[in-house]
Design an enzyme around this catalytic site. Structure first.
Site, PDB file in Angstrom:
ATOM      1  N   SER A 145       0.853  -1.198   0.000  1.00 21.58           N
ATOM      2  CA  SER A 145       0.000   0.000   0.000  1.00 21.58           C
ATOM      3  C   SER A 145       0.883   1.240   0.000  1.00 21.58           C
ATOM      4  CB  SER A 145      -0.881   0.008   1.247  1.00 21.58           C
ATOM      5  OG  SER A 145      -1.490   1.280   1.408  1.00 21.58           O
ATOM      6  N   TYR A 158      -1.153  -1.158  10.267  1.00 27.42           N
ATOM      7  CA  TYR A 158      -1.300  -1.425   8.829  1.00 27.42           C
ATOM      8  C   TYR A 158      -0.089  -0.894   8.052  1.00 27.42           C
ATOM      9  CZ  TYR A 158      -3.628  -1.457   4.231  1.00 27.42           C
ATOM     10  OH  TYR A 158      -3.954  -1.691   2.924  1.00 27.42           O
ATOM     11  N   LYS A 162       2.615  -3.062   5.856  1.00 32.27           N
ATOM     12  CA  LYS A 162       2.798  -2.843   4.419  1.00 32.27           C
ATOM     13  C   LYS A 162       4.231  -2.407   4.100  1.00 32.27           C
ATOM     14  CE  LYS A 162      -1.298  -4.040   3.100  1.00 32.27           C
ATOM     15  NZ  LYS A 162      -1.483  -5.271   2.315  1.00 32.27           N
TER      16      LYS A 162
END
Ligand code: NAP
Length: 249
Positions: A145, A158, A162
């Protein structure tokens, strides 16, 4: 069938029941690949994708597995090898968010995001590495991401997972390069899926030069390119951003 760049190849897509994984599964099948669709809980949605691929003349079957669990991943790859005899392409797509400010983030919310988004990529990559090395050929494509590049308030877990996927991608690319296996990452920006449906859209939209949110098909097109031979044969260790220009460095 439009083009058959992946004819005869077996492609495993983790988290293929919805969103980006679903679009990737449809695109790879359209290119002629036999698709193995992994899902964890959405049995009916996964079956719908399988039926859609078959209705288009493609080949696909589904396997339930929790990609964050070592035993489950080993069983998943064993089943793929039993049914298809090989795995040529792995798309590490399954992912979750559990957002919250770092100061208040529960350890379990940190851990579960890392377990699926980062450890899951490691487990699947390790499990396919032996058969891919044996066949001296393979493509591994990890969905990371742009948040892993730029960080994001409220997404420490998160973003860390990533960013970890990017380090893992580059390390695996270096380890496997001499074995005929390429490893790349695709970094989506804001793509319209279940994952983003509850986010406040307006401020994000203002930060996208192309002026629209991405669609799962935008990511699928890039994944299809990275899986294709010989189109992407000389690309490895790269992070391809598909974000409408949201992050430029
Ligand atoms: P989504 O619509 O929420 O779909 C998530 C997929 O992951 C589902 O197919 C789900 O399967 C699967 N999954 C969840 N837990 C799993 C587990 N333990 N084992 C196996 N599969 C599991 O998400 P998405 O937006 O398509 O995201 C796909 C990937 O793109 C993720 O890695 C995400 O981080 C990344 N990404 C998305 C965006 C975006 O804007 N949407 C941006 C950047 C990166 P079940 O339904 O069967 O549980």
């Amino acid at each position: 069938m439009t083009n058959l760049l992946l004819d005869g190849q077996t492609a495993l897509v983790t988290g293929g029941s919805r969103g980006i994984g679903k679009a990737v599964a449809l695109a790879l099948a359209e290119s002629g690949a036999e698709v193995v669709l992994n899902y964890s809980s959405s049995f009916e949605k996964a079956e719908e994708v399988i039926q859609q691929i078959k209705a288009n003349g493609g080949k696909a079957y589904k396997i339930k597995a929790d990609v964050s669990n070592e035993g489950s991943v080993d069983q998943l790859i064993k089943e793929v090898l039993n049914q298809s005899g090989k795995v040529d392409v792995l798309i590490n797509n399954a992912g979750i968010t559990k957002d919250g400010l770092l100061m208040r983030m529960k350890t379990e919310d940190w851990q579960s995001v890392i377990n699926l988004n980062l450890t899951g990529v490691f487990l699947c990559t390790r499990a396919v590495s032996r058969p891919m090395i044996k066949q001296k050929k393979g493509r591994i494509i990890n969905i990371t991401s742009v948040v892993g590049l730029m960080g994001n308030a409220g997404q420490a877990n998160y973003a860390a997972s990533k960013a970890g996927v990017i380090g893992l991608t580059r390390s695996a690319a270096k380890e496997f390069a001499s074995r005929g296996i390429t490893v790349n990452a695709v970094a989506p920006g804001f793509i319209e899926t279940d994952m983003t449906k509850d986010l406040e859209a307006e401020p994000i939209l203002a930060s996208i030069p192309l002026g629209t949110f991405g669609k799962p098909e935008d990511i699928a097109g890039t994944v299809k390119f990275l899986a294709a031979d010989p189109a992407a044969a000389y690309i490895t260790g790269q992070v391809l951003q598909v974000d409408g220009g949201m992050v430029m460095s």
